[in-house]
Design an enzyme around this catalytic site. Sequence first.
Site, PDB file in Angstrom:
ATOM      1  N   HIS A 124       0.830  -1.206   0.000  1.00 38.01           N
ATOM      2  CA  HIS A 124       0.000   0.000   0.000  1.00 38.01           C
ATOM      3  C   HIS A 124       0.859   1.249   0.000  1.00 38.01           C
ATOM      4  O   HIS A 124       2.043   1.213   0.323  1.00 38.01           O
ATOM      5  CB  HIS A 124      -0.971   0.041   1.193  1.00 38.01           C
TER       6      HIS A 124
ATOM      7  N   GLU B 247       7.666   0.937   5.105  1.00 31.60           N
ATOM      8  CA  GLU B 247       7.102  -0.091   5.965  1.00 31.60           C
ATOM      9  C   GLU B 247       7.280  -1.420   5.262  1.00 31.60           C
ATOM     10  O   GLU B 247       7.065  -1.519   4.054  1.00 31.60           O
ATOM     11  CB  GLU B 247       5.612   0.195   6.207  1.00 31.60           C
TER      12      GLU B 247
ATOM     13  N   HIS C 171       4.065   7.105   3.858  1.00 31.46           N
ATOM     14  CA  HIS C 171       4.976   5.964   3.700  1.00 31.46           C
ATOM     15  C   HIS C 171       4.472   5.046   2.600  1.00 31.46           C
ATOM     16  O   HIS C 171       3.329   5.156   2.158  1.00 31.46           O
ATOM     17  CB  HIS C 171       5.142   5.190   5.015  1.00 31.46           C
TER      18      HIS C 171
HETATM   19 CO    CO Z   1       1.170   1.328   6.324  1.00 27.70          CO
END
Ligand code: CO
Length: 132
Positions: A7, A128, A79
Amino acid sequence: MIGRLNHVAIAVPDLDAAARQYRETLGASVGSAIDQPDHGVTVIFITLPNTKIELLHPLGTDSPIAGFLAKNPAGGIHHICYEVDDIVAARDRLLASGARVLGEPKIGAHGKPVIFLHPKDFTGTLIELEQV
Ligand code: CO
């Protein structure tokens, strides 16, 4: 080591306005708002054919994205998240390379283990990693 893009997370100052824009202007499949008190955010997941977008909004007084929004009042990409097979192996490899890993693996927004990598080590991007 990294696999699919899981994502892209976008911090937004107005969650309803951002959700409406993705739903109505961009024609995306937009979920409903989910409070995640453990992470200090309210999240809306947007499902695209090949990945997800997460709209992030601060929740509570000590949100990790409050500072980001103070610096970026219009919102912005916070992020990006890549998938890995083994979060501990990924962490160990990154530490061995000298990268800064922020904290220990913990359960992230999707109920799976995640770690974050310092943006200064990765071309200004907070990364991440999520074990899938
Ligand atoms: Co995230």
